[in-house]
Enzyme design. Sequence first.
Site, PDB file in Angstrom:
ATOM      1  N   GLY A 159       0.321  -1.341   0.329  1.00 32.27           N
ATOM      2  CA  GLY A 159      -0.094   0.077   0.051  1.00 32.27           C
ATOM      3  C   GLY A 159       0.742   1.172  -0.017  1.00 32.27           C
ATOM      4  N   TYR A 160       1.979   1.013   0.413  1.00 33.01           N
ATOM      5  CA  TYR A 160       2.558   2.368   0.920  1.00 33.01           C
ATOM      6  C   TYR A 160       3.811   2.370  -0.371  1.00 33.01           C
ATOM      7  CZ  TYR A 160       6.558   5.302   2.677  1.00 33.01           C
ATOM      8  OH  TYR A 160       7.004   6.673   3.247  1.00 33.01           O
TER       9      TYR A 160
END
Length: 254
Positions: A158-159
């Site tokens: 996600g990051y």
Amino acid sequence: MLEKFSLVGKVALVTGCKRGIGKGIALGLAEAGADIIGVSASLQSHGSEIEEQVNALGRSFKGYQCDFADRKALYAFIKTVKADFPKIDILVNNAGTILRAPAVEHSDELWDKVIDVNLNSQFILSREIGKDMVARQAGKIIFTASLLTFQGGITVPGYAASKGAIGQLVMALSNEWAGKGVNVNAIAPGYIDTDNTEGLRNDPERAASILARIPQGRWGNPDDFKGPAVFLASEAAAYVNGAILLVDGGWMGR
């Protein structure tokens, strides 16, 4: 030439300014003469350490609290801050989060929170503050990107996705706004001694491998971001648009 780096008379909104890189950037902008609006998820409205440090530099500080994963809270903050400060000269989109889990265990909840904080809120803030800059034909927007704007990372899908998107957003906004007096750029930190990297620094094997790859031979610290932020926020960077400035001790050149 030095006067081109002066931010005297400017107002800067810095998200995620309570600690780490955001705090370093806020202090750097204040040292260059800017008054600071600070916001983070846990920042006190009065009496914070960053407020005291900015005031000690002779600059004003106004603190706000906002959960950037909460869309309603974000819009409420934008409405309030624009009423309190009709003219914001500099926007620093620094607030972010990182949630670690292998891709097969990376839940919808983890993904949604990271994307909301690191990407969605930053676009909304840039749009709502940026439209006023475009109308005035003047403004500076600085994003905090990442090494994972360029690399995939490990167990942070996600990051990595959010920071890759930030790189594209910087260029997209720059393409629209560079000709309208608004400079949009980003700073991409390397491995920095902050809360976000505490897990890495506490892993002896991983910490050693990271340090071995950094040509400068040390982890970065928040003060390393003062100069780059002041440059991008100032008239010295008048012809800099859509750039991602690496502040990584040489990591990406290795």
